[in-house]
Design a protein around this motif. Structure first.
Motif, PDB file in Angstrom:
ATOM      1  N   GLU A 195      30.157 -63.842 -36.331  1.00  0.00           N
ATOM      2  CA  GLU A 195      29.258 -63.108 -36.689  1.00  0.00           C
ATOM      3  C   GLU A 195      29.029 -63.030 -38.212  1.00  0.00           C
ATOM      4  O   GLU A 195      27.754 -63.398 -38.752  1.00  0.00           O
ATOM      5  CB  GLU A 195      28.988 -61.635 -35.970  1.00  0.00           C
ATOM      6  N   GLU A 234      20.785 -70.999 -31.636  1.00  0.00           N
ATOM      7  CA  GLU A 234      20.345 -70.630 -30.609  1.00  0.00           C
ATOM      8  C   GLU A 234      19.291 -69.203 -30.882  1.00  0.00           C
ATOM      9  O   GLU A 234      18.296 -69.099 -30.289  1.00  0.00           O
ATOM     10  CB  GLU A 234      21.453 -70.063 -29.573  1.00  0.00           C
ATOM     11  N   ARG A 235      19.776 -68.716 -31.869  1.00  0.00           N
ATOM     12  CA  ARG A 235      18.928 -67.373 -32.313  1.00  0.00           C
ATOM     13  C   ARG A 235      17.752 -67.715 -33.168  1.00  0.00           C
ATOM     14  O   ARG A 235      16.982 -66.644 -33.893  1.00  0.00           O
ATOM     15  CB  ARG A 235      20.030 -66.317 -32.873  1.00  0.00           C
TER      16      ARG A 235
END
Length: 536
Positions: A195, A234-235
């Motif tokens: 992250e 993906e985000r």
């Protein structure tokens, strides 16, 4: 149907022509000049007398490292060792929860020979480990606590791929040079989470978009970074296209063959926003710490010719195997022996695996022996330069020139010679090693002068290039490196609408005023606006 009209400025097409207007329809260039003005537009962009041109690319950079550097202690730009120490103290005080203080970008020229003492950091943070990467990212400076945690002492031995700087009595100084020495400290620090890396990539790609860049070559991707890239894609967090250059490790490359194939397969679902078509090889180190591989000994240390990262036999084995996967080779080569080794390896692979459209890249090409100059064009090798380095800055005068001597210093960054030889040239930044903005690299490529406009007429003036050639290296040159030259890098009907709008026509500026006198007013990726300046 979406049609955007750009008008009231200059459109630099990259084909040797300019016009005053352009339309974009459904992500691609539709029409130019008078024809564009006749078409009904759903949106109009008034260029306000500025310049519209193909968006820039960066053929060699490290976005995740840059993103992390932006969030750590801000040591880049510090003008003294004391300034660095005080910034580390500030950051440590502001982050009492941080187990380690990790950052990057300090100026190696601030200490004699680029050797920094652990006690200077001990004075400000004695109780927590501190580890700072130099601006070259081949060197690390740490405090005593970091060495203690890493289990390093006077009994620690240098390796073929790493050197631990020492005091006169044999104790470790606190400066680590190259892979094994740097990793000996960093592997002890807490690993950054996926992250954390996703956030670093978001920040970095948005920073690139603000500089007018829409495609970058990440030239150092480990498996953990690849996972973060997949999540970021993906985000929808990547503001630029990114191609992953997966690093081949000389100690385990045979295990990586399957890993690289798997990453490439997983990345493929993201189209051209995220690709994984490249494998990165570090052939040697850097001149500044005497690890670049030279044909003759260093002028200030006749006992060494540098530190090759690979044996030649292992390099050609790995390169041959990974080439069979269809991966593009991207080789870091700084010294003249390093560049020759890279060329020899590419020639070998071409002979063994047979012809195909490889477009191999040798990045940096700092030193080049004249005998090897024509081999770039002959072998179809792209020379990827960082034009900002082609100037007599403190790193050059304090570290590079003394290491190489007068004669070899005349063979640095031969951009003009390679272009005249017919070789393909692309530009990049190596960010965060140096400034990511093409607008800062352009003036140096054109003038070969530093910020003080010295030496007058340019250092190695025959290696200067025209502004048009420099722009082409940042646009069409990088598009060719990306295997996208049929769609990007020039503004012609049908081309993908990757665009950058500058507030001024830089062709009419003093080159030294380009960086300070020009701003990016907008960046479009396939006609999607990915950067708009904040309103004052």
């Amino acid at each position: 149907m979406t049609r955007i009209l750009f008008r009231n400025g200059t459109v630099w097409t990259g084909t040797g022509t300019t016009t005053d207007s352009l339309t974009v329809k459904n992500g691609r260039v539709e029409a130019l000049g008078p024809q564009a003005l006749t078409l009904p537009a759903t949106e109009t962009v008034d260029l306000e007398g500025g310049l519209l041109l193909p968006a820039f690319g960066d053929g060699h950079c490290h976005p995740d490292l840059a993103g992390f550097e932006l969030t750590g202690p801000q040591v880049r730009g510090c003008a003294s060792i004391d300034e660095i120490a005080q910034e580390v103290r500030r950051y440590a005080d502001a982050h009492p929860e941080a187990e380690w203080i990790v950052g990057g970008g300090y100026d190696s020229t601030l200490a004699p020979g680029g050797l920094f003492d652990a006690t200077w950091l001990d004075a400000v943070v004695p109780d927590r480990p501190v580890a700072l990467r130099a601006w070259d990212y081949h060197t690390l400076w740490c405090n005593t606590e970091a060495m203690r945690r890493a289990g390093l002492s006077s009994d620690t031995h240098d390796t073929d791929r790493g050197t631990f700087a020492r005091r006169a009595d044999g104790e470790l100084l606190g400066t680590m040079l190259e892979w094994d020495a740097v990793d000996a400290v960093l592997r002890t620090a807490p690993a950054r989470t996926v992250e954390d890396t996703v956030e670093a990539l978001r920040v970095a790609t948005e920073t690139y978009a603000a500089a007018g860049v829409t495609w970058v070559q990440d030239a150092w991707v480990e498996s953990t970074s690849a996972e973060a890239y997949l999540l970021a894609a993906e985000r929808g967090l990547l503001a630029t296209r990114v191609n992953l250059g997966m690093r081949a490790d000389p100690e385990r490359w045979w295990e990586q063959v399957a890993e690289f194939a798997d990453i490439r397969k997983r990345v493929a679902v993201h189209g051209d926003r995220l690709t994984a078509g490249t494998v990165k090889f570090f052939v040697d180190g850097i001149v500044e710490n005497r690890t670049a591989s030279l044909l003759a000994p260093y002028s200030d240390d006749p006992c060494t010719r540098g530190m090759p990262v690979w044996s030649y036999a292992e390099l050609i084995r790995a390169l041959t195997a990974l080439d069979r996967l269809g991966l593009q080779a991207h080789l870091h080569a700084i010294g003249d022996a390093g560049v020759r080794t890279a060329l020899d390896a590419i020639e070998y692979v071409t002979r063994v695996n047979g012809p195909r459209d490889r477009r191999p890249v040798i990045a940096h090409v700092q030193m080049l022996d004249e005998m090897d100059l024509p081999r770039f064009a002959a072998l179809g090798v792209i020379a990827n330069f960082q034009p900002l380095w082609a100037q007599t800055d403190p790193a050059m005068t304090k570290l590079t020139f003394p290491r190489l001597g007068v004669e070899r210093s005349r063979r640095l960054y031969l951009i003009g010679s390679l272009l005249r030889s017919g070789a393909r040239v692309s530009f990049g930044s190596d960010w965060p090693v140096s400034d990511h903005r093409p607008l800062t690299g352009l003036p140096v490529a054109v003038t070969r002068e530093n910020a003080e406009r010295r030496p007058a007429g340019g250092w190695l003036p025959d290696q200067r290039v025209t502004l048009g050639e420099a722009l082409t290296a940042y646009t069409a040159g990088v598009a060719y490196q990306a295997f996208a030259d049929d769609e990007r890098g020039r503004l012609t009907p049908g081309a993908v609408a990757d665009l950058v709008w500058l507030n001024a026509d830089i062709r009419h500026l003093d080159p030294h005023d380009i960086a300070s006198g020009t701003t990016v007013r907008g960046t479009w990726l396939a006609a999607e606006r990915v950067f708009t300046p904040a309103k004052a």
